[in-house]
Design an enzyme around this catalytic site. Structure first.
Site, short mmCIF file in Angstrom:
data_model
loop_
_atom_site.label_atom_id
_atom_site.label_comp_id
_atom_site.label_asym_id
_atom_site.label_seq_id
_atom_site.Cartn_x
_atom_site.Cartn_y
_atom_site.Cartn_z
N THR A 996 0.78 -1.12 0.06
CA THR A 996 0.19 -0.13 0.10
C THR A 996 0.91 1.31 -0.04
O THR A 996 0.36 2.34 -0.52
CB THR A 996 -0.91 -0.03 1.34
OG1 THR A 996 -0.03 0.05 2.54
CG2 THR A 996 -1.82 -1.21 1.16
N CYS A 997 2.02 1.10 0.48
CA CYS A 997 2.83 2.27 0.31
C CYS A 997 3.45 2.89 -0.99
O CYS A 997 3.49 3.98 -1.32
CB CYS A 997 4.24 2.24 1.15
SG CYS A 997 5.09 0.70 0.72
#
Length: 1029
Positions: A996-997
């Site tokens: 998700t980063c």
């Protein structure tokens, strides 16, 4: 030898002169002695005479008091002449006896008697004398055979009244009335008050209501505080001789009205105003017949007072309990009677007077027609869900709907009816701007009748050949008296309607539809929106001053109350607030050039600009600030980078320790995060904004977790707001400030985070609670809908609220202990009654949403505003700020996502797995599953406000065939195998994963579409971790 020396001659002359002077001195002494003797003799004689007369008077009254002999009128006349000849202050008692003897000899009837202890008996006696000798109706002598004497005796009485007027009769009566009535409890009896008022009327009636005596009566009698109020209570039978009509006609001449106002000045003019209004209330027929003159008189008097009403304190102003800061001398002796004067003024906005004055408007019948419901409006957000049902209820409430949805025109503005209504509106508007300390009372009174404002709106719609809007826009460009009156009517309508909608709760507005129907509010809001837009865009506001500026603020205030209520709970159709004729590109060009009208538009009505354009403007503002602070990479310079080291096991603690001490500009700049494990060993990877995004998301996820007790969730929809018991953390206020900075950083960088705030809390972040029109009770449902229903049930309780046993306090269970919070000092001992229940409701709502979390909210706002300038957010409503934080609440646009997706590891847009993926998302997944998929990849279930082109880092899909520790997915072999669909081994047991980063989906090269669908659905549904919605 016979010559006399010169010196002897001089001596002789001197001696002769001295002898003459001595003789002259003796003569003067003799003359002075004679004069002194004469004066002494005269004084002694006068004293003997006075003593003799006083003895004679005393003997006379002593004989009278014994009752042995009844004295006739002639003997009383003779003794009166003697007493008045020698009268001094020491003879007051004798004079009192004389008066009583005169009255006894005349056998007058209806002598006023003091019936309260405070009455002065002498005042009563003297008043009786004056009443007797200014009218022959009570004289016994004129009855029967003495009727022939009546004209002569009446003439004598008139002469007495003329003499009294010359000696300041009205001034003396004014002092008597003021001293007796200008207090909270009057000290004049019914008889005394009747006598004074009768006396004051006699010269006026005798002179057939001449202008001169009417002027004196108005100046000295009618300016006594609340004299009409006391008369109506104590002596309602007193004849007024049609005084109201005569006063109205006298004051209708402008020069005479101004003369009265100048003589009385502010405070006493207000007292006269109160008495006239009270007379109008008591004489409804006269008020109806003389309405035009009555309205003009009151308007002129209020306008005179308004000249001296000041907006602020200064060395030249004095405080007045009704007028506020006043630049004329204030008679503070009247302060005690001001509550009574205020009560008189309240009749002006009471139901009776309003019905009389607005009879032309209220007599109008609102036309009805059969109406069909509009098609249901599409809605996606939770806030918009009730719209369909709302419209359905609104149109099904009755078989017919009022047909005033759009201006129809047709009524001439120069007609008598329109002129009358306009002048009445000018009167009330003048009262609102003059009587500053009771402004809310006036507005409440004007909104008491449910049908006044809707009918006034219908009246406005009928004005001019084409209806209201065009007419009022033309009035803005004219400076005629007629235009000013029409604009005053619009201004009054806006002020009253705004006040009404502000005090009505959601049930009264949406369900009961008090005063206005929903469809009327839609039409009115469209009218107001266009009016304000035209004032700004046509350049009228730039040069507006005085009345035009006040009009703008009234119309704009009413518009924004409707807009904010619509934001909280929709009642308008989609795109209702947008201006189709406004091109955003043109607006942005003018903003770049610093054009005033573009700046004013953005300041006052940003909602007319499409939301996405405002978001784009916000992002441009942020970018410009970054450039000015040197935070953007350029060919000549690189921005300063802040490096922080974070342990994953202590992410919140390390982030707080390292970031809270950084200067604001450093937090706004580039921050590089390096993760280390518990042993201090660096994790692999380079932060290109992705790792910081992960850090920021994790920090926000932790601090907003209710388990930490920094924030709580509301009942029902589980929205976040500061926890009242956050003080269990030693440094909770510093933590709130840190959280505010972190959320501000996310908004500043355009990173969407799935943090749903309670709308009442966001309103405080935006500063809406400082608005004059903010109502705590309206925001309460966003905290606790059940609590809101309970409070509003108290408002609607028909019985005695005191029976419920409530006090002005709030009992709360705080960690197992019952704590009593007083809503006001001493509140736990003050019962809730029918009189204070509205205050109780608002105090309770304010306590729950503000007082309890005041410190936490202030700390959060302090941190948030250190990153985000509050002025940048003025262009957004509360729901729009939530979208700015958490992304768009619209459906995910798969075409937009597909267009802005980056592929790695051999995947490309034509790869069969990618084709399967998009097909599964569009055909097999529902809206909820698509949101879960987006959250799985980006950590947020909502798309960016400006589309996926603005998602940072961009949405990416990488092909992986084996576990991450065996193949990173972007080696040359992996790329070739993925591109040519060559599989090393069947990855059927491998689930899709994400980073998700980096907004990265790691997708195995599945052999079948069904496997991809099942694995993907399982992966997104098993996405563990704390979820806020």
């Amino acid at each position: 030898m016979f010559s006399v020396p010169q010196s002897s001659k001089s001596e002789f002359l001197d001696k002769a002169r001295q002898a003459r002077e001595e003789r002259k001195g003796h003569k003067e002494k003799e003359k002075a002695a004679t004069q002194i003797q004469a004066l002494v003799r005269r004084f002694l004689c006068r004293c003997r005479l006075q003593k003799q007369i006083r003895k004679e008077v005393d003997d006379y009254f002593q004989v009278s008091e014994t009752g042995t002999t009844k004295r006739n009128a002639l003997s009383i006349f003779k003794i009166a002449r003697k007493l008045l000849f020698i009268y001094r202050l020491e003879d007051k008692t004798r004079f009192e006896k004389l008066c009583r003897a005169i009255l006894a000899s005349m056998e007058v009837e209806n002598e006023p008697k003091p019936d309260i202890l405070q009455d002065n008996k002498l005042v009563t006696l003297y008043l009786t004398m004056l009443v007797t000798f200014t009218d022959t109706s009570t004289w016994r002598i004129v009855r029967g055979k003495g009727e022939a004497l009546r004209p002569a005796l009446t003439r004598i009485c008139e002469n007495i009244m003329g003499h009294l007027n010359q000696k300041g009769f009205y001034s003396i009566l004014q002092i008597l009335l003021t001293n007796g009535l200008a207090r909270s409890k009057p000290s004049l009896s019914k008889g005394t008050l009747t006598a004074v008022f009768s006396l004051s009327l006699r010269p006026v009636t005798a002179a057939h209501f001449s202008d001169n005596l009417l002027r004196s009566f108005l100046l000295h009698i009618m300016s006594v505080p609340a004299v009409v109020s006391h008369l109506s209570v104590l002596t309602p039978e007193v004849k007024t001789h049609d005084l109201l009509r005569k006063f109205i006609l006298f004051l209708s001449r402008e020069e005479q009205c101004l003369d009265i106002c100048v003589c009385l000045e502010g405070s006493h003019t207000l007292c006269l105003l109160g008495n006239l209004i009270h007379l109008g209330y008591l004489n409804e027929k006269v008020l109806e017949e003389e309405a035009n003159h009555f309205v003009k008189d009151l308007t002129d008097m209020l306008s005179y007072c308004q000249r001296y009403v000041s907006q602020k304190k200064s060395n030249l102003t004095h405080w007045h309990p009704v007028l506020g800061w006043f630049s004329q001398t204030v008679d503070y002796g009247l302060n005690e009677s001001m509550p009574l004067v205020t009560k008189q003024l309240q009749h002006l906005w009471g139901v009776s007077v309003i019905r009389t004055l607005f009879s032309d408007v209220l007599s109008k019948k609102l036309e009805s027609q059969e109406s069909t419901p509009p098609p249901p409006q599409p809605s996606t957000s939770q806030n918009n869900l009730p719209v369909k049902n709302l419209f359905k209820r609104a149109f099904q409430k009755s078989a017919s709907v009022r047909n005033i949805l759009k201006p129809v025109g047709g009524k001439r503005v120069d007609s008598a009816e329109v002129q009358k209504v306009c002048s009445i509106c000018v009167l009330y508007q003048t009262a609102l701007s003059t009587l500053t300390q009771i402004r809310l009372q006036i507005l409440t009174g004007l909104t008491h009748l449910d049908d006044l404002l809707p009918k006034l709106w219908a009246f406005i719609c009928e004005l001019g050949p084409q209806g209201g809007l065009k007419l009022f826009m033309e009035c803005l460009n004219n400076d005629t008296e007629e235009s000013k009156q029409l604009l005053a009517m619009l201004m009054l309508f806006c002020d009253c309607s705004r006040h009404l909608i502000t005090i009505l709760d959601d049930i009264e507005v949406y369900e009961e539809q008090t005063s206005f129907k929903i469809e009327e509010l839609i039409t009115i809001s469209s009218f107001l929106n266009t009016f304000v837009y035209k004032m700004i865009w046509d350049g009228i506001l730039e040069n507006a001053k005085g009345e035009k500026l006040e009009l703008f603020h009234s119309v704009h205030g009413w518009l924004m109350v409707l807009y904010e209520r619509d934001c909280r709970r929709r009642f308008t159709p989609d795109d209702h607030w947008l201006r189709k004729d406004l091109k955003p590109s043109l607006l942005f060009q003018e903003l770049e050039k610093g054009k005033k009208r573009a700046q004013l538009l953005l300041q006052y009505i940003p909602h007319v600009i499409p939301h996405k354009n405002r978001v784009l403007l916000f992002r441009n503002i942020v970018t410009k600030e970054k450039e000015s602070l040197g935070l953007v990479e350029t060919s000549s310079a690189s921005p300063h980078v802040t490096h922080i080291t974070i342990r994953r096991s202590r992410m919140l603690e390390d982030g707080y320790d390292q970031l809270r001490r950084l200067p604001v500009n450093s937090i706004k700049g580039v921050i590089r995060v390096k993760f280390v494990n518990d042993l201090g060993v660096d994790e692999a990877g380079i932060d290109q904004d992705g790792v910081f995004k992960e850090f920021l998301e994790e920090i926000i996820k932790k601090v907003f977790n209710p388990a930490l007790n920094l924030f709580k969730t509301t009942s029902g929809n589980e929205r976040l707001y500061p926890s009242p018991t956050s003080y269990i953390h030693e440094n909770h206020l510093q933590l709130f400030e840190f959280v505010g900075k972190m959320l501000g950083k996310a908004v500043y960088e355009g990173i969407v985070v799935d943090v749903p705030f309670a709308s009442f809390f966001l309103s405080q972040v935006l500063g809406h609670h400082h608005s004059t029109f903010y109502s705590s009770i309206d925001e309460l449902p966003s905290l606790d809908s059940e609590f809101y229903k309970n409070l509003t049930s108290i408002k609607r309780y028909d019985g005695d609220v005191g029976d419920l046993g409530l006090t002005l306090s709030y009992d709360e269970d705080v960690m197992g202990q019952l704590v009593c919070h007083e809503l006001i000092p001493g509140g736990k001992t003050m019962p809730v009654t029918n009189e204070n229940k509205i205050s109780y409701i608002h105090l309770m709502a304010h306590f729950r949403m503000h007082t309890q979390i005041k410190e936490q909210t202030a700390a959060f706002i302090r941190g948030f505003r250190s990153i985000i300038n509050p002025e940048w957010l003025h262009m957004f409503s509360t729901p729009e700020v939530q979208r700015l934080i958490s992304g768009d609440n619209a459906e995910i646009d798969l075409d937009d996502l597909k267009k802005h997706t980056v592929y790695y590891g051999g995947f490309h847009s034509s790869h069969r797995v990618i084709i399967w993926l998009w097909d599964i998302l569009s055909s097999d997944f529902n809206a909820e599953e698509r949101a879960m998929f987006l959250k799985f990849v980006t950590s947020c279930s909502r798309p960016p406000l400006l589309g996926f082109a603005y998602l940072k880092p961009p949405f990416s899909i990488r092909c992986v065939e084996v576990s991450d520790d065996q193949d990173t997915g972007d080696t040359l072999g992996s790329v070739l195998r993925g591109f040519f669909t060559i599989r090393k081994k069947e990855p059927g047991g491998r689930l899709p994963t994400s980073s998700t980063c980096f907004n990265l989906l790691k997708l195995p090269n599945y052999s079948k579409k069904s496997i991809l669908r099942d694995k993907l659905r399982y992966a997104i549904s098993m996405n563990t971790g704390f979820e806020l919605s």
